[in-house]
Design an enzyme around this catalytic site. Structure first.
Site, mmCIF file in Angstrom:
data_model
loop_
_atom_site.group_PDB
_atom_site.id
_atom_site.type_symbol
_atom_site.label_atom_id
_atom_site.label_comp_id
_atom_site.label_asym_id
_atom_site.label_seq_id
_atom_site.Cartn_x
_atom_site.Cartn_y
_atom_site.Cartn_z
ATOM 1 N N CYS A 142 -102.718 -15.618 5.710
ATOM 2 C CA CYS A 142 -103.009 -16.344 6.946
ATOM 3 C C CYS A 142 -102.350 -17.730 6.982
ATOM 4 O O CYS A 142 -101.137 -17.822 7.030
ATOM 5 C CB CYS A 142 -104.513 -16.425 7.159
ATOM 6 S SG CYS A 142 -104.956 -16.749 8.886
ATOM 7 N N HIS A 235 -106.353 -11.314 7.503
ATOM 8 C CA HIS A 235 -107.330 -11.444 6.420
ATOM 9 C C HIS A 235 -107.784 -10.060 5.940
ATOM 10 O O HIS A 235 -108.909 -9.634 6.242
ATOM 11 C CB HIS A 235 -108.534 -12.253 6.895
ATOM 12 C CG HIS A 235 -108.280 -13.707 7.026
ATOM 13 N ND1 HIS A 235 -108.236 -14.563 5.935
ATOM 14 C CD2 HIS A 235 -108.037 -14.482 8.118
ATOM 15 C CE1 HIS A 235 -107.994 -15.803 6.359
ATOM 16 N NE2 HIS A 235 -107.866 -15.785 7.665
ATOM 17 N N GLU A 237 -108.897 -9.336 3.231
ATOM 18 C CA GLU A 237 -110.010 -9.512 2.298
ATOM 19 C C GLU A 237 -111.355 -9.677 2.991
ATOM 20 O O GLU A 237 -112.412 -9.594 2.340
ATOM 21 C CB GLU A 237 -109.755 -10.739 1.408
ATOM 22 C CG GLU A 237 -110.059 -12.093 2.025
ATOM 23 C CD GLU A 237 -108.991 -12.632 2.975
ATOM 24 O OE1 GLU A 237 -109.108 -13.794 3.394
ATOM 25 O OE2 GLU A 237 -108.042 -11.881 3.296
#
Length: 313
Positions: A142, A235, A237
């Site tokens: 990001c 993202h 994650e």
């Protein structure tokens, strides 16, 4: 992990054309195996939440990974105790003499701040420069992806009028990359940012390759031709609740945020979010760690020269 097959087996050519990872007996016999050493530079405010998310992805691979956590400075964090930071995080001076197989640099809530105005801008540039000689492959997430594209290649981001938040459909722009092995033609990924990169500018850059993109959210995965740098604009994650927590935080702060797109059932924030990216998020990190770290890194970490791009192998 690769399928080991006899040297010169006719099926090898067919499997490789289908983006299936196979390895000859000769190459397999010459491989040395050791734990992968990965450094995580955590720039997110809630350190524990982010480190947990990333470790969850790294732990979903068959490789043994030794992780070091790095902080950008020793100033107190608003969201993480000083004891946690002192006990588990290292300063750059502690690791600058080392080499690592992989480095992950997280995002940061700095999308509306000019890069040069970021208080640790010079320090993060120093770490990025260090990584190009001391790390086999770097995964930028990001904001860190935007920052590295600006620092390494001089590419400017475009600041958006409103935050890009939601879960977006992406397409592969190519299939013949190890990073995309196992990816569906279309897949979902979460984004949460105030800026984006110009897709055409990225595609025209001679040192970069756009691997996946979204009609709504733009470029998602961009790889340097050296294999050294992977830029992921979203993202992978994030856990199921993260976008909702950010949305509620912004609401409570009076920021009048847009509802995250394609996230809640029926696009209704009173309904439960739908997590549609965990499988491909895990696959992204697993493929990066396997093909762009484990398969390319030297057995002796003191030797960081001679890393060969996949298209030349």
């Amino acid at each position: 992990m690769p399928v080991k097959i006899p040297d010169n087996l006719p099926a090898a050519e067919i499997l490789e054309s289908e983006n299936i990872f196979v390895m000859s007996e000769t190459r397999a016999a010459n491989q040395d195996i050791r734990p992968m050493k990965v450094l995580i530079l955590n720039l997110m405010p809630n350190k524990i939440e982010t480190e947990t998310q990333l470790l969850r992805l790294l732990g979903n691979t068959p490789l043994q990974v030794d992780v070091d956590l790095l902080r950008i400075h020793d100033k107190a964090s608003k969201h993480t105790s000083i004891d946690h930071m002192n006990n588990f995080y290292r300063d750059f001076e502690d690791v600058r003499h080392k080499n690592y197989d992989g480095l992950i640099i997280t995002g940061a809530p700095l999308g509306q701040v000019e890069f040069e105005d970021v208080i640790y801008w010079e320090h993060i540039c120093e770490i990025i420069d260090w990584s190009q000689a001391h790390v086999t492959s770097v995964l930028f997430l990001c904001w860190a992806a935007h920052a590295a594209l600006y620092h390494l290649y001089g590419l400017q981001r475009q600041v958006l009028d409103k935050k890009r938040s939601g879960v977006f459909c992406h397409q592969r722009t190519s299939i013949h990359f190890p990073l995309l092995r196992g990816f569906d033609e279309e897949f979902f990924a979460p984004h949460s940012r105030f800026a984006e990169m110009n897709v055409e500018q990225l595609k025209q850059h001679p040192e970069l390759q756009v691997l996946t993109e979204s009609d709504e959210a733009g470029a998602y995965m961009v790889l340097s031709r050296s294999n050294r740098n992977l830029f992921v604009m979203g993202h992978p994650e994030y856990q199921k609740s993260t976008l909702n927590e950010e949305y509620q935080r912004d609401l409570n702060a009076g920021l009048n945020p847009d509802i995250p797109q394609n996230y809640y059932r029926g696009d209704d924030p009173n309904q439960e979010p739908v997590a549609r990216w965990h499988g491909h998020g895990s696959l992204l990190v697993s493929n990066w760690l396997n093909y762009y770290v484990y398969q390319l890194t030297p057995y002796n970490l003191e030797d960081m020269s001679g890393i060969t791009p996949w298209e030349s192998r």
